[in-house]
Design an enzyme around this catalytic site. Structure first.
Site, short mmCIF file in Angstrom:
data_model
loop_
_atom_site.label_atom_id
_atom_site.label_comp_id
_atom_site.label_asym_id
_atom_site.label_seq_id
_atom_site.Cartn_x
_atom_site.Cartn_y
_atom_site.Cartn_z
N GLN A 104 -4.85 -1.44 9.51
CA GLN A 104 -4.82 -2.79 8.95
C GLN A 104 -5.46 -3.79 9.92
O GLN A 104 -5.14 -3.81 11.11
CB GLN A 104 -3.36 -3.19 8.64
CG GLN A 104 -3.21 -4.52 7.96
CD GLN A 104 -3.77 -4.55 6.54
OE1 GLN A 104 -3.78 -3.55 5.84
NE2 GLN A 104 -4.24 -5.70 6.11
N LYS A 163 0.84 -1.20 0.00
CA LYS A 163 0.00 0.00 0.00
C LYS A 163 0.87 1.24 0.00
O LYS A 163 0.63 2.19 -0.76
CB LYS A 163 -0.92 0.01 1.23
CG LYS A 163 -2.10 -0.92 1.10
CD LYS A 163 -2.84 -1.10 2.42
CE LYS A 163 -3.84 -2.24 2.31
NZ LYS A 163 -4.36 -2.70 3.60
N ASP A 197 -11.28 2.99 4.14
CA ASP A 197 -11.73 1.59 4.12
C ASP A 197 -13.24 1.51 4.01
O ASP A 197 -13.78 0.43 3.69
CB ASP A 197 -11.31 0.89 5.42
CG ASP A 197 -10.10 -0.01 5.27
OD1 ASP A 197 -9.91 -0.54 4.17
OD2 ASP A 197 -9.38 -0.17 6.25
#
Ligand code: GUN
Length: 302
Positions: A101, A57, A124
């Site tokens: 994460q 990422k 997200d």
């Protein structure tokens, strides 16, 4: 449908086009008076798979011309310490997107952490405000993996209206938001799960079948309606003794060798949905950056 007729949906190529389009949008933002979009990624602990995702990422964020901020915290980090970092990132104007994460260590309540993120920076799309907006037709930030699935389906099939979609797996990350997205595309949606009766029969009625359960090759060839579009979200590492002692390989939630001759189109693993997730994350970061600056969000059409 004749054998071996499935079109292979090339998610890697599509993700490459999407990432390139995002980089052009970032360049246009940076060329103007606006500050560079920035993405902060938080990793708690040393889960090796998570570390690989976070590294990728960061790399792709920089390659797209955005600022990348990585925060690596030890596995014993307390929930209070993580919430303090989230608070700091919420208040940092250089940060447009925040991603924590998952999974998090067990002493931390993941939903509490997610709901502490400023919904405008929740790239997200997991915050309850974004989930609510998605369910009610608002301007949500949409979870990346389901967004990638819908982009691939629309690219492959065009208009999705009226098609019967069966999603296997009801997670907050994939199954539930994907059901909302496909409903918004006017599909007739069935959200199946481990307690669904006659799961194979449900799948066999699907024009669009999405497998997102995390069980290697659970969906068999005879679960698939001839000509259906099959999207495999699973990424499972399994032993591959045929490749040598201790060798492993990646397989999806769909038995690809059985499914490909029956399906009309299918995503491979790897190279299908996986690459779309990070590309959509970059796209969401630009979306968040534009909305936070009061700018129009550039078109995602490719
Ligand atoms: N872990 C596995 N998939 C995801 C994802 O899409 N977002 C985050 N934050 N963690 C994950």
């Amino acid at each position: 449908m004749a054998a071996d007729s499935a079109k292979i949906i090339d998610g890697k190529a599509f993700a490459g086009r999407l990432t390139a389009a995002v980089a052009v949008q970032v360049a246009a933002l940076v060329a103007g008076p606006d500050v560079r979009p920035g993405l902060a990624v938080v990793l708690v602990g040393d889960n090796p798979a998570s570390a690989v995702y976070v590294r990728n990422k960061g790399r792709q964020t920089l390659a797209a011309g955005m600022a990348s901020f990585e925060h690596k915290l030890p596995a014993h980090t307390s929930e209070a310490a993580l919430l303090a970092l989230i608070d700091q990132l919420n208040g940092d104007d250089a940060v447009d997107g925040i991603l924590v994460q998952l999974p998090l260590p067990e002493q931390i309540d993941a939903q509490a952490v997610i709901n502490a993120i400023d919904p405008a920076k929740d790239v997200d799309g997991f915050h309850v405000v974004n989930a609510g907006k998605l369910a009610t037709g608002g301007d949500a930030l949409v979870p990346c993996t389901p967004l990638g699935c819908v982009m691939l389906l629309k690219d492959c099939l065009g208009d999705l209206a009226g098609r019967k979609a069966v999603i296997v797996g009801r997670s907050n990350i994939v199954g539930k938001p994907l059901a909302q997205l496909l409903l918004a595309e006017n599909c007739t949606v069935t959200l199946a799960h481990s307690r669904t009766r006659d799961l194979a029969g449900e799948c066999r009625r699907a024009d669009i079948l999405v497998a997102a359960v995390g069980r290697p090759e659970m969906v068999r060839g005879d679960w698939i309606k001839p000509g259906a579009a099959v999207i495999d979200v699973g990424i499972n590492r399994v032993d591959a003794p045929d490749k040598g002692p201790g060798a492993t390989r990646l397989v999806g939630d769909v038995a690809f060798g059985e499914a490909a001759p029956v399906a009309g189109a299918i995503t491979p693993v790897p190279g299908g949905v996986g690459p779309m997730t990070i590309a959509c994350l970059l796209r969401n970061t630009v979306t968040a950056a534009c909305r936070r600056r009061g700018l129009p969000v550039p078109d995602a059409a490719l």
